[in-house]
Design an enzyme around this catalytic site. Structure first.
Site, short mmCIF file in Angstrom:
data_model
loop_
_atom_site.label_atom_id
_atom_site.label_comp_id
_atom_site.label_asym_id
_atom_site.label_seq_id
_atom_site.Cartn_x
_atom_site.Cartn_y
_atom_site.Cartn_z
N HIS A 157 0.90 -1.25 -0.03
CA HIS A 157 0.00 0.10 0.09
C HIS A 157 0.83 1.02 -0.03
O HIS A 157 0.39 2.20 0.46
CB HIS A 157 -0.90 0.04 1.03
N SER A 278 15.35 20.50 -16.42
CA SER A 278 14.18 21.28 -16.53
C SER A 278 14.44 22.37 -17.52
O SER A 278 15.54 23.15 -17.36
CB SER A 278 13.70 21.96 -15.05
N LYS A 284 16.90 21.19 -11.35
CA LYS A 284 16.17 19.73 -11.54
C LYS A 284 17.01 18.54 -12.22
O LYS A 284 17.83 19.01 -13.07
CB LYS A 284 14.91 19.76 -12.37
N GLU A 291 9.95 7.53 -16.58
CA GLU A 291 8.53 7.90 -16.65
C GLU A 291 8.11 7.75 -18.08
O GLU A 291 6.89 7.35 -18.29
CB GLU A 291 8.67 9.74 -16.36
#
Length: 462
Positions: A157, A278, A284, A291
């Site tokens: 979970h 970024s 970043k 992803e």
């Protein structure tokens, strides 16, 4: 518009836009060499059976071989305005050989020709995908060996659950890849039959030798039923399903990677070559490859649904709907292949913050199950042991403590007289992991056994 194979029946032809709509050359052009291989085997069989003169069969074979060489070298380019790769190659044959070129299609329909080309292509392409699965699995197993004893939290979970090891997690991922490898390998066995000779759906009245053609093309057998041979796309569905399942696995693995790479976790440090920055935020370092793999899983799921939807409503034998089979499956296989390569490189170069991972096992009461099992070993029934451990956790929370080890023995005994001083050594993260040495568990020696077993499975070949 180029002359098409079916031009004799229809006086009027589709307009250019309509013709392009029903053409498939942009998709099936990758079948060119498979189509030539099938045609060479078919022509040789026609010659051997006396259906065409032997010298014509040899002439066809030489011409087809030359076309293949020219396509591979780039000296012959595929006409993008051709209807499909099959008519393009037959058209080139006819241009070069005249009536001899027109003999190659005796006893053959585009229906069985397409189905054969598709299977020949998959017999080449699927082993390439299997090799990439093996390489990705081996990369994970290499990291598992390196981190067989690296302690980290396991999650259910998305909540900290019990201490495991990073090697154990990598073995879990690899076990999924082994199943994926099995699915692709199984699909190869079932698609290994040759449709040539099935014709449009009813075979041929010519004395074809289907056994010879199948054998010459490297198939284990000719298809059993001529109607099923041209109607069947189970092999495409099966491979699309295998691809979708594999991509769902990669997506889940990459979800873990994305979470681990976050500032909140800091478990993993992806190599800069497997990260991006970024356009506006200078600080970043984004896990974009993970992803993208996660995102591309949707393509494979969509392709499977596309194929299932195409197949569910068409009457048995060939229908033009089946032309949609290749684009969806080609995309799924291409996606799986590229994602496996990206995932392998990303994981092979990643570094892990092992101190942070181990520290994350303290706090959150990951040792609670071990405390309950400690009581079971002392003779307390499990349900009572579970309740006692839960009450100890509640006591810790009320006292602002982060682990059971912060309680005194006297405080623990208020919840169960079975607690003794040896509990404290049994509930450290390392002890919790070491105690779980049953088959499948995270204990370091057991993880090493799993690695050896998984390597054996990964290296098996059909």
């Amino acid at each position: 518009m180029a002359k098409v194979l079916w031009s004799g029946r229809l006086e009027e032809k589709p307009e250019a836009e309509a013709f392009a709509f029903q053409a498939s050359i942009s998709v099936d052009r990758r079948l060119a060499l498979d189509d030539i291989r099938g045609s060479r085997a078919h022509a040789a069989m026609l010659g051997k059976q006396g259906i065409i003169p032997g010298e014509t069969a040899e002439q066809l074979d030489r011409a087809l071989e030359e076309i293949a060489r020219e396509l591979e070298s780039g000296s012959l380019e595929i006409d993008p305005e051709a209807e499909d790769i099959h008519s393009f190659i037959e058209g080139i044959l006819t241009e070069r050989l005249g009536d001899a070129g027109r003999m190659v299609h005796a006893g053959r329909s585009r229906n069985d020709q397409v189905a054969t080309d598709f299977r020949l292509y998959l017999k080449r392409r699927v082993p390439e995908v299997c090799d990439e699965i093996r390489l990705a699995a081996e990369a994970l197993l290499d990291r598992a060996e390196e981190h067989a004893g690296t302690i980290m939290p396991g999650y259910t979970h998305l909540q900290r659950a019990q201490p495991v090891s990073l090697g154990h997690q990598f073995c879990a991922w690899c076990a999924a890849l082994v199943r994926d490898l099995g699915r692709f390998s199984d699909a190869l066995v079932r698609l290994d039959e040759c449709p040539l000779g099935a014709g449009a759906l009813a075979g041929s009245g010519l004395p074809l030798d289907r056994e010879k053609t199948a054998r010459d093309l490297g198939f284990s057998r000719p298809s059993l039923n001529s109607m099923d041979a041209v109607a069947d796309r189970d092999f495409a569905l099966e491979l699309a399903a295998a691809a979708a399942i594999l991509m769902s696995h990669l997506s889940r693995f990459c979800e873990d990677v994305v979470i681990w790479a976050s500032e909140e976790f800091k478990f993993i440090n992806l190599a800069e070559s497997w990260s991006t920055g970024s356009s506006i935020m200078p600080q970043k370092k984004n896990p974009d490859f993970a992803e993208l793999i996660r995102g591309k899983s949707g393509r494979s799921a969509g392709n499977l649904v596309t194929l299932l939807t195409v197949m569910k409503g068409i009457p048995y034998a060939y229908d033009k709907d089946l032309q949609e089979d290749k684009e969806a499956l080609f995309d799924s296989l291409d996606t799986v292949y590229s994602c496996l390569r990206m995932f392998r490189g990303m994981m092979a170069s990643a570094k892990f913050n092992t101190d942070i991972m181990e520290a994350a096992c303290t706090g959150g009461f990951l040792e609670a199950t071990d405390a309950a099992e400690y009581l079971v070993k002392k003779g307390l029934p499990f349900r009572k042991a579970h309740e006692a451990a839960a009450l100890v956790v509640r006591d810790c929370v009320d006292a602002g403590q982060r682990s059971i080890g912060e309680r005194t023995l006297a405080e623990l005994k208020k919840r169960s007289e079975y607690f003794e001083a040896d509990l404290f050594g049994a509930i450290t993260p390392a002890a919790c992991v070491a105690a779980r040495n049953l088959p499948g568990g995270p204990a370091p020696e057991e993880v090493r056994r799993q690695i050896a077993a998984l390597r054996t499975e990964v290296r098996k070949r059909i």
